[in-house]
Structures are given as C-alpha cells and as structure tokens.
Scaffold this active site. Structure first.
Site, short mmCIF file in Angstrom:
data_model
loop_
_atom_site.label_atom_id
_atom_site.label_comp_id
_atom_site.label_asym_id
_atom_site.label_seq_id
_atom_site.Cartn_x
_atom_site.Cartn_y
_atom_site.Cartn_z
N GLU A 1 -9.99 5.29 -6.21
CA GLU A 1 -9.37 3.81 -6.14
C GLU A 1 -9.97 3.13 -6.72
OE1 GLU A 1 -7.28 2.84 -2.35
OE2 GLU A 1 -8.18 3.34 -1.16
N CYS B 1 5.01 -6.90 -5.11
CA CYS B 1 5.48 -8.27 -6.00
C CYS B 1 5.54 -9.33 -4.38
CB CYS B 1 7.00 -8.53 -6.46
SG CYS B 1 6.91 -7.59 -7.43
N LYS C 1 -10.53 6.86 -1.77
CA LYS C 1 -11.48 5.96 -1.14
C LYS C 1 -12.62 5.42 -3.25
CE LYS C 1 -10.00 3.57 0.69
NZ LYS C 1 -8.92 3.73 1.84
N ARG D 1 -2.21 -8.54 -2.67
CA ARG D 1 -1.81 -7.67 -1.81
C ARG D 1 -1.40 -7.05 -3.18
NH1 ARG D 1 3.39 -8.86 1.20
NH2 ARG D 1 4.16 -8.03 -0.65
N GLU E 1 -9.34 11.27 3.07
CA GLU E 1 -9.53 9.70 2.12
C GLU E 1 -10.96 9.07 1.93
OE1 GLU E 1 -8.45 7.32 3.22
OE2 GLU E 1 -9.58 5.88 3.41
C1 F6R Z 1 -5.49 3.07 -0.02
C2 F6R Z 1 -4.30 2.59 0.28
C3 F6R Z 1 -3.10 3.10 0.24
C4 F6R Z 1 -2.22 3.01 1.82
C5 F6R Z 1 -0.83 3.04 1.35
C6 F6R Z 1 -0.01 3.16 2.97
O1 F6R Z 1 -6.62 2.79 0.40
O2 F6R Z 1 -4.81 1.13 1.49
O3 F6R Z 1 -3.56 4.46 -0.04
O4 F6R Z 1 -3.28 3.77 2.98
O5 F6R Z 1 -0.94 2.58 0.77
O6 F6R Z 1 0.37 1.92 3.46
P1 F6R Z 1 0.29 0.78 4.68
O7 F6R Z 1 -0.37 1.25 5.30
O8 F6R Z 1 0.44 -0.77 4.98
O9 F6R Z 1 1.73 1.50 5.04
#
Ligand code: F6R
Length: 607
Positions: free
Chosen positions: A487, A2, A484, A27, A480
C-alpha cells in the site's frame, strides 16, 4: 472515503468548512469543493481536483461572508477524477454533496435523461440532485422532496443538501456515517461524515439513525431537528458531548504521520494496559469476558482482519473456544451458519467500514451477540455492537494502519485473558502488566535501531517483488507486512505461509525476488528449511528472527536479529514493528506519498 462538512451559523461558514475538510484530508481523497450562499444571496460553488490547497487557491483571498456552506472531499467511485465530477453538484438553487454509492444510478440516469435532465458529470451523486430538482419542480416542499428522492435510490449513501431558496441544509443517510453537531453558545450547527471534523467546534454531537432527516436551519427555535420519513419529529439518534481534541494532527518532528504513529506504539501499549488492568477499563473488560460463547465469528477487513487472525490464535490457544476469522466482504454474502450461543467479534480502526458494519448487522439480525474491538468511540460500529472494547490508539492519520493494528491485536489478547477469568486476580494482572511493559520496552529498542532497517531498505527497495513468509503465529504478520509494503511502496508483495511456497509460488523466485522471512523461536528449524528452499533458487533473503543465530545469519543476505525473550504470544506484534519500519523506509526510498498513498482511503465506507 469521501468527507463531508457542513456549517450554518453567524461565523464565516466557508472558513469553518475548509477547516473541517482539512481535518478529513488524512482519509484520502482526490478532489475537494465547497458551496455556499454569499452576502448577495447567491449560491456559489468552487471545486478542484487534487489537494485542498488547490481549492483554497481557487477560492483566493476572499473575505467570505457566508452563513451557510457545505463542503466535500471526493474519493472517486463513479466517474474519473476531474473538476466536473468533484462535489458539490449544483442545479438552480440546490447544491449537494454525497458519500456512498447509488447502486441503481445508471437506471435512474437513463430515466432522468429521457425526461429531459441534462447531466453535467459522470457521477452517481448527480442522480440524486436531479431526482431532488425533479421532485421540487412538482411543487413538493424540501422535506418531502428529500424523502421521495431518497426512496428512489438504492445502496448506502449520505446526502447533504443546501437549499438557497429556504436557507436550509437538509441531510439523510442509510448505511453511511453522518454526524450533526451544535454549538449553542455561538448559535452554530454542523454536519459531517466524521466527528473529528467537528472537534473543538461543536459542543454536542448527534448521530442520526438511518433514514432520519436532519434539518439544519437558522430560522427554527432549534437549530437542528430530526424527522422520520413521514415528516414527524423523531428521536432516532444518539447524542453525546464532543470530547475530541484536534491536537494530535501535528506531525511534530517526524517527516510522516506513519513514522510518528510507529513511534507512538510503546507509549500506547503502556497506557492500554494501565487502562484495562488498573484503570477504569477493567470493568468493561471483565464484562466483555463474561459471556463464554461456543464459537467466535471474527470479522474485519484489511489490516484489521490480520489483527483478527492473531486474536483467533489467542482465543483458540488460551480459551480453547473455536474461532472462524473471515473477511467482512465475504462473510456478509456467504449465508454463514450463526447460532445464538455464539458471539461475533468485529475489529475496526474507524468503526465505519461498510462491509464490517454489514457483517455486524447480519449477526445482530441472527441474534448473535456482537462485540467490537474498535478505535473510534461513538463510531457506527461502536454504537451498533452489544459490547465494545476501545483500542485507545488515538487518531490514526497515516492511511497505512500501524498503531491501530498493534492495539487491536493486544486488545484481543486482553479479551482472551478476560474470557479465561484471569483478570479477576490482582496478582495476575500485575504479572501481565509486566509482560506488556516488556513488549513496550522491546519495541522502544527496535525503534532505536531504525537506521539498521533503513540500510536494509536502501539495499532492497528496487527489487521487483517481495514474499513475506512466516509460520504459525507469524503467518498473520507476514500477511500484514506484505500489505503494508504494497500500500505505501506500490510494489508487488505477498504474504505466505512459509511451508506453502513450494506448492506454487516458489516458481516466481529468482535473483530479483526478496523473501522477508519472519522467524520466531517456534518452528525455528522448519522455517529455516523453508528459507533454504528460497535461497537455493537465488532469492534474496531478509531475515527478521531471533538474535545471535549463526545459522540464520549465514543463510541470510540481510539479517535483523531481535530479542524475543519473555514475549511468548505477544511476539508477532513485536516482529511486526520491523515490518512497519521496513515498509516505511522502502516507500521513502521509492519516494511515494507515504501518508496518503495513491488510490487509498482511510475509512472505506462503500462496499
Ligand atoms: C491498511 C488499512 C486497511 C484497513 C481496512 C479496515 O493499512 O488500514 O486495510 O485496516 O480498510 O479499516 P477499519 O479498521 O477502519 O475497519
């Protein structure tokens, strides 16, 4: 998750809040709303599911005269996505927005319902509204009612409340991101869940601690005041000048932010190494490497966790310091063994991921030194760690992380270089700069071959499932690559250690299953054998591996040969660029919302 934006000041608050919400769109969210006091002193509320554009259409072409407004983009947790469950929630002269989860919401809801409160929505957020209204009805002042309502809720949350009766905005939070800002020249005060929403608007930022009441009011000498739970002024906040700019939110000539961010990587690598090897970052890098722990606890979530696996390899290979790499959501509840002579390393793009923050807190409580590899300067993780290395990726808008992963992994390599004291030597730094520059150059070349990757994507995008396989240092990027694809393309994909497939998942291989085989110069023959096993079961083989390898080419249905020369330990980062482009083009052929994939949020602020 949010997004929250609030504004109080002589300028038109609604437009300012809408602008802030627009900046938080990246976001991920499923509805948006605003609440403001209009020129007739009426409390207004508008909210709508879907994109911010829907909310704007609902608001129409009004000439707002509002001097106070709060707004929200919701990522649903409690209650389905609909207009009623969208924020703000309003009762009488109060409206609220909320970020987080009230863990005891259902108990409180039953109690409040029994005492006569009629809930309009299914949200946990409305529970706080009803608590507040109940406390105010007992004759308590705004501040006291906020504190007493807050005391009854469990879990991590940030609440921002607009009170029309007193013309004030009040906020309180625990374990959720919140920032206030002021612009003294314009007599404006702001509040948000993300400093980026306030870029170019607030000149100074204030990050309140947990359980600090933030009080925004035009009638006070100071527009912004902070109080503790007893109602006394407190200095439990961190302030800094706002130096972010809004420029980079432009996609330029790119169709998606994700593609733009993939293309930014070579330049970012160059500037990262320049900063840490030659520029002002060297001092902080040397400092981060001073403490040689007996062990590293590397903790993160999602893509950042996979970057952590690469960092583990760097540190174990080059520094021979044992590392454990764990998902923050598991680590925090596992009662891990933590010793004072160890260090913990947290990897995060946002610096606001709830589980990572909790893991960090656990380490601090156990007197383990905490270090972050993080993108957002001033984020909660940055503020809470003993030491930080910024990955300098710039704002990442695409929900699927690309450039942040690359910068995280490389910053981890820089840390490992610092731990072995190699960076104190100028000649070594020059040689290392050349190696990182070579990586940037080779990535530039990979990107120039995007059309080839696109063609492969076109051929394979309709298959039912994907196994990404790799061995050794390529295993983390197999994980990874699969993440990718999942998602952004919404297809089932799994990352697997190539040697492990025959211990179970090989049962799934048939002519509709794709194996994206990540093959490096190391363990080459062994990986080839693993590909043979899949080929023998009619799996479709897409190989990303060393160029000019006839055997590999023959074995593969699609072969993308790349040049690993001179990259050594940096080669997983290199091969992963192909993963990024492959996922991007498969998603494009599938027609998904690449920058804002369904159900996902850029910053995961709930556990
Ligand atoms: C996938 C992705 C998420 C973030 C995870 C951690 O593309 O972006 O898996 O890597 O939510 O987020 P941060 O890096 O912001 O702690």
């Amino acid at each position: 998750m949010c997004g929250i934006v609030g504004h109080l000041g002589p300028k038109n608050s609604v437009n300012i809040v809408l602008e802030g919400l627009k900046r938080l769109e990246y976001r991920g969210y499923d509805s948006a709303g605003v609440s403001y006091i209009d020129e007739h002193n009426e409390l207004q509320i508008y909210k709508k599911t879907g994109k911010l554009e829907n909310l704007k259409n609902l608001l129409g072409d009004q000439d707002f005269k509002a001097r106070m407004c709060i707004g929200h983009t919701r990522w649903a947790t409690h209650g389905e996505v609909n207009d009623t469950n969208s924020h703000p929630h309003m009762k009488d002269h109060i409206s609220i927005v909320h970020n987080g989860i009230i863990e005891n919401a259902s108990t409180l809801r039953k109690q409040l319902t029994a005492s006569g409160y009629e809930f309009k929505s299914q949200t946990d957020s409305e529970v706080f509204l009803s608590l507040l209204v109940t406390e105010l009805a007992k004759g308590k002042g705004f501040k006291k009612a906020m504190v007493d309502s807050f005391a009854q809720v469990e879990g991590n949350s940030a609440f921002v409340v607009l009170n029309k009766d007193v013309n004030e905005i009040m906020s309180i939070k625990k374990g959720a991101p919140l920032v206030c800002g002021i612009n003294e020249v314009n007599s404006e005060v702001f509040i948000s869940s993300d400093p980026y929403a306030l870029a170019g608007m607030a000149s100074k930022l204030y990050f309140p601690g947990d359980e600090v009441l933030c009080h925004l009011s035009a009638s006070n000498k100071n527009l912004l005041n902070f109080y503790d739970l007893e109602g006394n002024p407190t200095e439990n906040y961190m302030s800094k000048n706002q130096d972010m700019s809004v420029g980079p939110t432009d996609k330029g000539d790119f169709e998606h932010f994700m593609l733009k961010e993939i293309h930014e990587q070579p330049e970012l690598i160059r500037s990262l190494t320049q900063f840490y090897f030659q520029g002002e970052g060297l001092k902080s890098l040397l400092k981060a490497g001073e403490f040689k722990p007996s062990k590293f606890h590397i903790t993160a979530c999602g893509t950042a966790y996979y970057a952590g696996l690469l960092i583990r390899d760097f540190i174990e290979t080059f520094n021979r310091i044992p590392c454990s790499t764990e998902l923050a959501s598991e680590f925090r509840y596992r009662n891990p063994l933590l010793n004072k002579d160890e260090a913990s390393l947290f990897i995060s793009q946002s610096g606001e991921t709830a589980d990572t923050l909790a893991a960090q807190e656990l380490c601090t409580t156990n007197n383990v030194k905490t270090l972050s590899v993080v993108n957002v300067d001033g984020s909660t993780l940055f503020r809470n760690c003993d030491d930080n290395l910024l990955i300098r990726a710039g704002i990442e808008i695409g929900v699927a992380s690309t450039k942040a992963f690359t910068q995280q992994a490389l910053t981890g390599r820089l840390l490992s270089l610092s731990l072995s004291d190699e960076l104190k030597d100028e000649t070594k730094r020059v040689a290392l700069t050349a190696k990182f520059s070579l990586l940037a150059e080779k990535i530039d070349h990979l990107i120039s071959r995007s059309e080839e990757i696109k063609t492969i994507a076109e051929s394979i995008h309709n298959h039912k499932g994907f196994f990404y396989t790799g061995r050794g240092k390529y295993f983390p990027v197999a994980l990874e690559g699969a993440l990718k694809l999942k998602e952004i393309a919404y297809v089932h994909a799994e990352g697997y250690a190539a040697g492990e497939l025959k211990h179970g998942p090989i049962a799934m291989i048939d002519e509709d299953m794709v194996n994206v085989a990540l093959v490096g110069p190391e363990l080459f023959e062994k990986t080839i054998s693993n590909i043979q096993e899949i080929k023998a079961r009619k799996g479709i083989i897409v190989t990303i591996g060393p160029k000019d390898e006839e055997e590999l080419e023959e074995l593969s249905d699609y072969y993308f040969g790349i040049d690993f020369d001179g990259l050594d330990e940096l080669s997983p980062v290199y091969i992963n660029i192909v993963n990024q482009l492959l996922a991007y083009y498969i998603a494009k052929y599938k027609g998904t919302d690449i920058d804002k994939p369904r159900n996902l949020a850029k910053s995961v602020t709930v556990e």
